[in-house]
Design a protein around this motif. Structure first.
Motif, PDB file in Angstrom:
ATOM      1  N   ARG A  33     -84.860 -40.259 -25.910  1.00  0.00           N
ATOM      2  CA  ARG A  33     -85.154 -38.837 -26.109  1.00  0.00           C
ATOM      3  C   ARG A  33     -83.854 -38.044 -26.206  1.00  0.00           C
ATOM      4  O   ARG A  33     -83.255 -37.679 -25.193  1.00  0.00           O
ATOM      5  N   THR A  34     -83.415 -37.767 -27.421  1.00  0.00           N
ATOM      6  CA  THR A  34     -82.154 -37.040 -27.620  1.00  0.00           C
ATOM      7  C   THR A  34     -82.345 -35.696 -28.312  1.00  0.00           C
ATOM      8  O   THR A  34     -81.369 -34.988 -28.545  1.00  0.00           O
ATOM      9  N   LYS A  35     -83.588 -35.332 -28.649  1.00  0.00           N
ATOM     10  CA  LYS A  35     -83.819 -34.082 -29.369  1.00  0.00           C
ATOM     11  C   LYS A  35     -83.352 -32.881 -28.553  1.00  0.00           C
ATOM     12  O   LYS A  35     -82.703 -31.965 -29.078  1.00  0.00           O
ATOM     13  N   LEU A  36     -83.690 -32.873 -27.263  1.00  0.00           N
ATOM     14  CA  LEU A  36     -83.287 -31.752 -26.410  1.00  0.00           C
ATOM     15  C   LEU A  36     -81.763 -31.652 -26.336  1.00  0.00           C
ATOM     16  O   LEU A  36     -81.191 -30.557 -26.427  1.00  0.00           O
ATOM     17  N   LEU A  37     -81.109 -32.798 -26.200  1.00  0.00           N
ATOM     18  CA  LEU A  37     -79.659 -32.810 -26.136  1.00  0.00           C
ATOM     19  C   LEU A  37     -79.059 -32.286 -27.433  1.00  0.00           C
ATOM     20  O   LEU A  37     -78.128 -31.470 -27.414  1.00  0.00           O
ATOM     21  N   SER A  38     -79.577 -32.742 -28.568  1.00  0.00           N
ATOM     22  CA  SER A  38     -79.062 -32.287 -29.854  1.00  0.00           C
ATOM     23  C   SER A  38     -79.248 -30.787 -30.029  1.00  0.00           C
ATOM     24  O   SER A  38     -78.376 -30.098 -30.567  1.00  0.00           O
TER      25      SER A  38
END
Length: 245
Positions: A33-38
């Motif tokens: 899950r990297t969407k929030l980080l991006s």
């Protein structure tokens, strides 16, 4: 954090990938899950810049696409957050115990990778391989834990991952994230100057299975020499020293 790869070259670990027998199965991993980080990386970076005087040197040495391993020294608690916030596309390894702490939910939704200090964490190895093989940046602390940050003793994770994936390694020197003689769990006072110094790429040739422990040890020793020299040069350039023991 770094990786303990004492079992990483066992048949039941590296010879299970259906399309490439040289690699472990990666299709059983849940999506990272990297969407929030991006989405919020820029906001996080701005927040850190408002709290400390952060200077980047040589950021253009990090490729803008394809897999990259950032091999950074480890002196303070801010090291991981700094690298993730300031280096595009980056996901970092973090000790598994942090995921049971108050910051654990944030680390999980930000896509960070838990790794155990207590055993050869095959799942963490597989997650790192998947991250690199899908063209992302992995921040790893080859010293394994916070300390003097001189990069004299490294674990084999960074060299192993480079051998498997062909990803270039970019040495990183972090300076100022811990005050001289400060406790390893401390953070520097607000407004303190910190430096992130990226070095020239290190290319460790890809090697097919079996990757013997002696091969990994030799590559790690070479990487240690390069990183140790990079940290020395970074101190001279920034006029900032490591914090000591």
């Amino acid at each position: 954090m770094s990786l303990d790869l004492t079992v990483a070259d066992r048949d039941d670990v590296v010879q299970a990938h259906p399309a490439a027998p040289d690699l472990p199965r990666l299709d059983d991993l849940p999506p990272l899950r990297t969407k929030l980080l991006s989405t919020f990386r820029g906001t996080f970076r701005s927040l850190l810049n408002s709290m400390w005087d952060i200077h980047l040197h040589g950021a253009d040495k990090v490729p803008t696409d394809g897999p990259v391993i950032l091999a950074a020294n480890h002196i303070g608690t801010l090291d991981g957050p700094l690298l993730v916030a300031t280096t595009p596309r980056t996901v970092a390894l973090a000790k598994s115990g942090l995921f049971d702490s108050p910051v654990g939910p944030f680390l999980s939704v930000a896509g960070q990778i838990p790794v155990s200090r207590d055993y050869a964490d095959v799942r963490a190895v597989k997650r790192c391989l998947h991250l690199l093989l899908t063209g992302n940046v992995l921040a790893i602390f080859p010293e394994g834990r916070r300390g003097t940050g001189d990069m004299t003793e490294l674990r084999g994770g960074a060299a192993y991952l480079a051998m498997v994936t062909g990803a270039p390694i970019v040495p990183v020197a972090l300076l100022g994230t811990r005050q001289p003689s400060g406790h390893v769990k401390s953070t520097p006072p607000l407004g303190s100057k910190m430096h992130i110094v990226y070095g020239e790429q290190v290319h460790i040739p890809m090697q097919e299975w079996p990757r013997r422990k002696a091969d990994i040890a030799a590559a790690t020793a070479y990487l240690s020499r390069v990183c140790r020299e990079h940290v020395r040069v970074a101190q001279e350039m920034t006029h900032m020293s490591l914090p000591g023991a």
